[in-house]
Structures are given as C-alpha cells and as structure tokens.
Design a protein around this motif. Structure first.
Motif, PDB file in Angstrom:
ATOM      1  N   ARG A   1       0.766  -1.262   0.108  1.00  0.00           N
ATOM      2  CA  ARG A   1      -0.088   0.018  -0.025  1.00  0.00           C
ATOM      3  C   ARG A   1       1.019   1.138   0.048  1.00  0.00           C
ATOM      4  N   ILE A   2       1.768   1.298   0.698  1.00  0.00           N
ATOM      5  CA  ILE A   2       2.743   2.409   0.883  1.00  0.00           C
ATOM      6  C   ILE A   2       3.470   2.641  -0.420  1.00  0.00           C
ATOM      7  N   ASP A   3       4.115   1.537  -0.950  1.00  0.00           N
ATOM      8  CA  ASP A   3       4.881   1.575  -2.123  1.00  0.00           C
ATOM      9  C   ASP A   3       3.936   1.872  -3.325  1.00  0.00           C
ATOM     10  N   ALA A   4       2.738   1.551  -3.356  1.00  0.00           N
ATOM     11  CA  ALA A   4       1.814   1.507  -4.464  1.00  0.00           C
ATOM     12  C   ALA A   4       1.397   2.889  -4.811  1.00  0.00           C
ATOM     13  N   ALA A   5       1.128   4.049  -3.903  1.00  0.00           N
ATOM     14  CA  ALA A   5       0.529   5.160  -4.127  1.00  0.00           C
ATOM     15  C   ALA A   5       1.182   6.171  -3.408  1.00  0.00           C
ATOM     16  N   PRO A   6       0.926   7.490  -3.782  1.00  0.00           N
ATOM     17  CA  PRO A   6       1.609   8.596  -3.284  1.00  0.00           C
ATOM     18  C   PRO A   6       0.792   8.981  -1.971  1.00  0.00           C
ATOM     19  N   THR A   7       1.811   9.979  -1.074  1.00  0.00           N
ATOM     20  CA  THR A   7       1.133  10.252   0.316  1.00  0.00           C
ATOM     21  C   THR A   7      -0.379  10.719   0.090  1.00  0.00           C
ATOM     22  N   GLU A   8      -0.687  11.643  -0.831  1.00  0.00           N
ATOM     23  CA  GLU A   8      -2.123  12.215  -0.897  1.00  0.00           C
ATOM     24  C   GLU A   8      -3.172  11.193  -1.075  1.00  0.00           C
ATOM     25  N   ARG A   9      -2.791  10.089  -1.523  1.00  0.00           N
ATOM     26  CA  ARG A   9      -3.907   8.849  -1.793  1.00  0.00           C
ATOM     27  C   ARG A   9      -3.979   7.970  -0.615  1.00  0.00           C
ATOM     28  N   GLN A  10      -2.971   7.978   0.243  1.00  0.00           N
ATOM     29  CA  GLN A  10      -2.944   6.948   1.339  1.00  0.00           C
ATOM     30  C   GLN A  10      -4.118   6.759   2.086  1.00  0.00           C
ATOM     31  N   GLY A  11      -4.823   8.223   2.226  1.00  0.00           N
ATOM     32  CA  GLY A  11      -5.783   8.251   3.052  1.00  0.00           C
ATOM     33  C   GLY A  11      -7.107   7.199   2.552  1.00  0.00           C
ATOM     34  N   MET A  12      -7.306   7.441   1.185  1.00  0.00           N
ATOM     35  CA  MET A  12      -8.351   6.742   0.725  1.00  0.00           C
ATOM     36  C   MET A  12      -8.094   4.983   0.680  1.00  0.00           C
ATOM     37  N   MET A  13      -6.652   4.956   0.277  1.00  0.00           N
ATOM     38  CA  MET A  13      -6.203   3.273   0.494  1.00  0.00           C
ATOM     39  C   MET A  13      -6.847   2.705   1.889  1.00  0.00           C
ATOM     40  N   ALA A  14      -6.384   3.583   3.007  1.00  0.00           N
ATOM     41  CA  ALA A  14      -6.522   3.013   4.130  1.00  0.00           C
ATOM     42  C   ALA A  14      -7.895   2.888   4.436  1.00  0.00           C
ATOM     43  N   ALA A  15      -8.910   3.851   4.007  1.00  0.00           N
ATOM     44  CA  ALA A  15     -10.441   3.886   4.269  1.00  0.00           C
ATOM     45  C   ALA A  15     -10.771   2.501   3.494  1.00  0.00           C
ATOM     46  N   ALA A  16     -10.471   2.250   2.091  1.00  0.00           N
ATOM     47  CA  ALA A  16     -11.034   1.010   1.416  1.00  0.00           C
ATOM     48  C   ALA A  16     -10.257  -0.249   2.357  1.00  0.00           C
ATOM     49  N   LEU A  17      -9.167  -0.214   2.514  1.00  0.00           N
ATOM     50  CA  LEU A  17      -8.551  -1.312   3.504  1.00  0.00           C
ATOM     51  C   LEU A  17      -9.280  -1.766   4.666  1.00  0.00           C
ATOM     52  N   LEU A  18      -9.890  -0.413   5.374  1.00  0.00           N
ATOM     53  CA  LEU A  18     -10.645  -0.951   6.563  1.00  0.00           C
ATOM     54  C   LEU A  18     -12.161  -1.275   6.186  1.00  0.00           C
ATOM     55  N   LEU A  19     -12.872  -0.785   5.296  1.00  0.00           N
ATOM     56  CA  LEU A  19     -14.015  -1.298   4.735  1.00  0.00           C
ATOM     57  C   LEU A  19     -14.065  -2.820   4.339  1.00  0.00           C
ATOM     58  N   GLY A  20     -12.664  -3.297   3.513  1.00  0.00           N
ATOM     59  CA  GLY A  20     -12.844  -4.627   3.273  1.00  0.00           C
ATOM     60  C   GLY A  20     -12.355  -5.427   4.577  1.00  0.00           C
ATOM     61  N   TYR A  21     -11.697  -5.070   5.595  1.00  0.00           N
ATOM     62  CA  TYR A  21     -11.508  -5.686   6.678  1.00  0.00           C
ATOM     63  C   TYR A  21     -12.842  -5.908   7.562  1.00  0.00           C
ATOM     64  N   ARG A  22     -13.597  -4.883   7.691  1.00  0.00           N
ATOM     65  CA  ARG A  22     -14.933  -5.043   8.287  1.00  0.00           C
ATOM     66  C   ARG A  22     -15.733  -5.976   7.883  1.00  0.00           C
ATOM     67  N   LEU A  23     -15.885  -5.969   6.544  1.00  0.00           N
ATOM     68  CA  LEU A  23     -16.585  -6.884   6.047  1.00  0.00           C
ATOM     69  C   LEU A  23     -16.132  -8.372   6.067  1.00  0.00           C
TER      70      LEU A  23
END
Length: 440
Positions: A141-163
């Motif tokens: 995740r950290i390697d794949a996207a720049p800093t400004e997109r890490q918030g949305m990357m983490a949000a999508a990760l959390l949604l998948g985790y909760r499901l």
C-alpha cells in the motif's frame, strides 16, 4: 505566481484501481483474525474444551504483536520462485495467503474433537501467516500510491477488513449452526481466494531498487532511540498508557463468547447480535471517537475513551448476574462495542501523533505491537480466573483497570497537549502565505 496544489476529485478516487484493490486485500487481511480468536473460542467451548485452555490458546494471536520482528525479512528478501514470478511484495503476499488457506483446511480436517494439538498447530500457522500478510499488504500500500492517496487507500482497506470480520464472525457461526464447524472453516478457506485474486490483480511495484542492508537490531533500536530523545523520561508513562489502554478489551474479549455459550445463547443469537449488529455499532463508535477528536481534542478524547472502554466491561458483569436475555445481550454488546470503537480511534490518533517523520512507519508498528501485547499475555489467564472465581469477578476486575488508566492519562496530559499545540502551530506555518510562497 503561487500555484495551488491540485486536489483529488471524486472521479479520481472512483477510477483509481489501486484504491479498489484495497477492498479484496483488506478482506483477506481481516478474515483470519476471528478464526483464531473469538470464533475459534466458540468452537472450542462447544467441543467441551476447558476455559483455562481456551484462555491460553489466545496466546496464538501473539503473532500479530510480534510481527515487527520478522518484518525486515519480508521487506528485504525475496520468496524463491514466487518473487521472480510476481515480484517481492506480491510473492510474499501470495505465500502468506496460501499459509492461511492451508491452516484453515487443516483445522477443518482435524478439529478439537479429533486432535487438540493439531488444531493448535493449525491455529499457529494461520496466525503467523496472517500477521505476515498484514506486513506485506501495508508495504504494498505504501509503495503503490503517493502520500495524498494513502487516506483513501486506508479507508478502502478498513472497509474490506470490516466486511471480513462479519464473514468470519457471523458468517462462520451461521454455517456452523446450520451445517458444521468443519464446513464453516472450509468456507472461510475458500473465501481467502478473494485475497489471492486481489494479489494477482495488484500491479507489480518496481522493486529493482537496491535495499539498504541495515542490521535487524539497529532497525529496531533507532526508532526507539528517537522516541526517547524527544520524550525523555515521559516515555515511561506514555508506553505504560499504550500498553494498558486496550487491556480491558483484550482480556474480557477472550471470555465473551464462552460467556454467551454458558448463558445459553445460540450461535445464531451470537451471530446476529455480536457479529453483525455489534460490528456496525463498533464502526459508529469509531466515528464517534473521530468526531470527539475534532471537537474536544486528543487528550480529552483519550481520557473519555479509557473510561468508556474499561467501564463498559461492567455490562458483562451485569449480563452474567441474572440478566441473560436477548435484550440484555443486545444492550451489553451495544455499550461495549461502541466503547471499543471510540477508544480504538483515540488510541490510533495518539500513537500516530507520537511518531516522527523519519521513523513514522517503524515507530507506529512498534507502538501498535506494544498496545496489543500485554492484553494477549495476561488474557491467557482469563479462563483460569473464570474457572476459579466466575465471570463476574473477571469482568469487574477488567473494569477496574480504568482507574490506573485515568491516572496515566493525567500524567501524559501536558505532553499530549503540547504535542497538539506544536502540530497545530506547524500546520498554521505551513499554510501561511510565506510558506506557500516558498513552495511555489
């Protein structure tokens, strides 16, 4: 002329495949956790395993707290064969996912009724592979996207985790209720295919850059030394607060499902109230903690979270003292899950604020490992406490942990508020016209 930094549009977010990929990867990350923790404890109790052994089996989850020890290996070395085919990150990702699948199939084929030692071995394999997968997914995740997109990357990760938590909690219990426990774990092994698909679809990150061969000891000591240089002796109460903050949740959580079984609730009851309804209450609690951070500040949110999370365990004392109705179960889980979500948001914000830019990832990994470690170690004795003195004493005792937590919050108050002021001052300076002109 000052040029404003371009903002991410909603269309950018929707069309970014890397963000979408965090859903299956987050799902794969969240699925194994309950299968070696809460869901497994339900199976073990139903199989007649003693509460003392169930409590000790919670130590299997120590892998999640100790993953920083082998994270440098995952980060610096290739998986023979797989890394040449998929790349370093995806190679480790696929290997760890296969490890989880093998462990789940093994547990389904054996089970505690046939061989408890083999069941434990399968649980260890699942936990170790799952913890390794978490390290790799975070690295990708950290390697794949720049800093400004890490918030949305983490949000999508959390949604998948909760499901995934809903599937591994409520889903597994439903299957076990209407089919069997082996069927439930085989179904969960099949669902890990979601993560494998995500791994294969994930773009291969450029991994041809040379990696610095920092000695493992140095890689762990340097971030700790930085914390000590900045915090001095205040680091002692800070680390004590982090280590004990979620202690009531971890210790009480191990015995929650066995309590429900012993009180006569069916697996469907537990699935409906705890694993479905309760998950969404926990999410609401997390948003509540986030809102409190914006309105009250970090320290007050930290203090309220500590009080709520510990005090909510008294609901289980109340439930086990003649209030074992479906309404009582719903009320207890409502209070407890909201408090856990609130406290979790507060602790994540607090630990994030303690990191420094040069060591943020490593320091956060170490701090997050620290907060989970004592609960897992002490939680192993929770079954023995219940066997000797009963459920009410255990949950009352975990609620009492809130008293030293309040004192620790008071000890770190000045440091926490100073840290908030310094970050706010730095943010104001970064947004000033002079600073903006220097970036133009």
């Amino acid at each position: 002329m000052v040029q404003a930094k371009p903002r991410l549009s909603f269309r950018d977010v929707l069309t970014d495949g890397r963000i979408a990929l965090m859903l299956p990867l987050g799902f794969s990350s969240g699925l194994p956790f309950l299968l070696v923790f809460g869901t497994l404890s339900t199976w073990l109790r139903e199989a007649g395993i003693s509460l003392t052994i169930i409590g000790m089996l919670s130590w299997v989850a120590l892998a999640y707290s100790l993953k920083f020890l082998w994270a440098p290996i995952v980060d610096r070395y290739d998986v023979p064969g797989l890394s040449q085919l998929l790349g370093r990150r995806r190679g480790w990702m696929a290997l760890s996912q296969f490890g989880v699948i093998v462990g789940l199939i093994g547990m389904a084929m054996v089970g505690p009724q046939v061989s408890l030692p083999l069941t434990i071995a399968a649980a260890v394999l699942i936990a170790f592979s799952s913890a390794t997968q978490d390290v790799v997914i975070d690295g990708w995740r950290i390697d794949a996207a720049p800093t400004e997109r890490q918030g949305m990357m983490a949000a999508a990760l959390l949604l998948g985790y909760r499901l995934a938590l809903i599937c591994a909690g409520a889903g597994a219990l439903y299957i076990a209720e209407f089919a069997s426990w082996p069927s439930a774990y085989l179904a969960m092994a099949a669902l890990m295919g979601v993560g494998l698909v995500g791994t294969l679809l994930a773009p291969r990150i450029d991994e041809g850059q040379a990696r610095a061969r920092v000695p493992f000891v140095q890689a762990i000591i340097e971030p700790l030394a930085d914390l000590f240089r900045r915090k001095g002796m205040m680091l002692i109460p800070i680390l004590a607060l982090i280590a004990c903050y979620r202690l009531p949740d971890f210790v009480a959580g191990i015995m929650a499902n066995p309590l429900y079984i012993d009180l006569g609730f069916t697996k469907a009851d537990i699935a409906n109230v705890s694993k479905l309804y309760g998950v969404w209450i926990g999410i609401i609690g997390a948003f509540g903690g986030g809102f409190a951070l914006t309105r009250l500040g970090l320290w007050w949110t930290l203090l309220i979270g500590a009080t709520l999370a510990a005090g909510s365990n008294l609901m289980f004392t109340w439930l086990s003292s003649g209030n074992a109705t479906l309404m009582g179960l719903t009320l207890s889980i409502s209070v407890d899950n909201f408090a856990q979500g609130f406290a979790g948001a507060a602790l994540v914000a607090y630990m994030s604020g303690l990191t420094s830019p040069g060591f943020a990832a490593t320091q956060y990994a170490l701090l997050s490992s620290l907060y989970a470690l004592p609960g897992k170690l002490i939680g192993g004795a929770s079954g023995a406490v219940v066997d000797t003195w009963g459920y009410p004493l255990l949950f009352t005792g975990t609620a009492a942990i809130g008293i030293p937590l309040v004192f620790l919050c008071l000890m770190v108050r000045r440091d926490t508020m100073r840290g908030e002021w310094e970050k706010e001052k730095a943010s104001d300076a970064a947004d000033s016209p002079v600073a903006a002109g220097s970036r133009a």
